[in-house]
Design a protein around this motif. Sequence first.
Motif, PDB file in Angstrom:
ATOM      1  N   THR A  29       0.754  -1.489   0.441  1.00 34.90           N
ATOM      2  CA  THR A  29      -0.074   0.203  -0.103  1.00 34.90           C
ATOM      3  C   THR A  29       0.662   1.538  -0.250  1.00 34.90           C
TER       4      THR A  29
ATOM      5  N   ASN B 227      -8.580   0.075   3.286  1.00 33.66           N
ATOM      6  CA  ASN B 227      -9.675   0.598   2.584  1.00 33.66           C
ATOM      7  C   ASN B 227      -9.981  -0.168   1.514  1.00 33.66           C
ATOM      8  N   ARG B 228      -9.032  -2.059   2.070  1.00 34.32           N
ATOM      9  CA  ARG B 228      -9.358  -2.557  -0.030  1.00 34.32           C
ATOM     10  C   ARG B 228      -8.955  -3.589   1.698  1.00 34.32           C
TER      11      ARG B 228
ATOM     12  N   VAL C 256     -10.613  -7.940  -5.057  1.00 34.26           N
ATOM     13  CA  VAL C 256     -10.301  -6.997  -4.312  1.00 34.26           C
ATOM     14  C   VAL C 256     -11.522  -6.524  -3.996  1.00 34.26           C
TER      15      VAL C 256
ATOM     16  N   THR D  85     -13.633  -3.066  -1.810  1.00 29.10           N
ATOM     17  CA  THR D  85     -12.659  -1.667  -1.351  1.00 29.10           C
ATOM     18  C   THR D  85     -13.409  -0.974   0.191  1.00 29.10           C
TER      19      THR D  85
ATOM     20  N   ASP E 294     -17.045   0.350  -2.089  1.00 26.88           N
ATOM     21  CA  ASP E 294     -17.336  -0.990  -2.901  1.00 26.88           C
ATOM     22  C   ASP E 294     -18.441  -1.202  -1.579  1.00 26.88           C
TER      23      ASP E 294
END
Length: 155
Positions: free
Chosen positions: A49, A125-126, A138, A140, A143
Amino acid sequence: MKVRDIMDAEPVTVTPGDEVEHVLRLLRRHDLHGVPVVNDGGRCVGIVTEADLILTDEQGDLHLPHYIELFGGVVYLEPLRRFEERLRKAVASKVGDMMTADPVTVDADASVEAAARIIATRKHNRLPVVEHGRLVGVVTRVDVLEALYGERAAS
């Protein structure tokens, strides 16, 4: 609703052997904040990240841990592991040296609510989405929020 219903099923990924510069280009090109790291078998072995790519002020000076000399020996007052980790990331040229290994993941068949709990409690965050250990997508924070808001609006 399941995580598989809202995940990105074709995430951008890197391998442990990729150059860190390659990760930077991918993050910029795809406007991402992080990417999963997969091995040759498609297993999610890590994540990189923006936080992994930036040394904060506290980490940036890479000072040796404080120590005292006692009876001809050295006693460190801080764990050496933290210093070693900061140093490894500061000089990393390969993803495998910089990634956070064994990332928090969510199963594709988990509920969206379960993913929301993981994201909220772990402050991520993901999340890499896995099925039998292999990366399949993935999901997030956005989402998950959109899915939960959509469910409430539909009720």
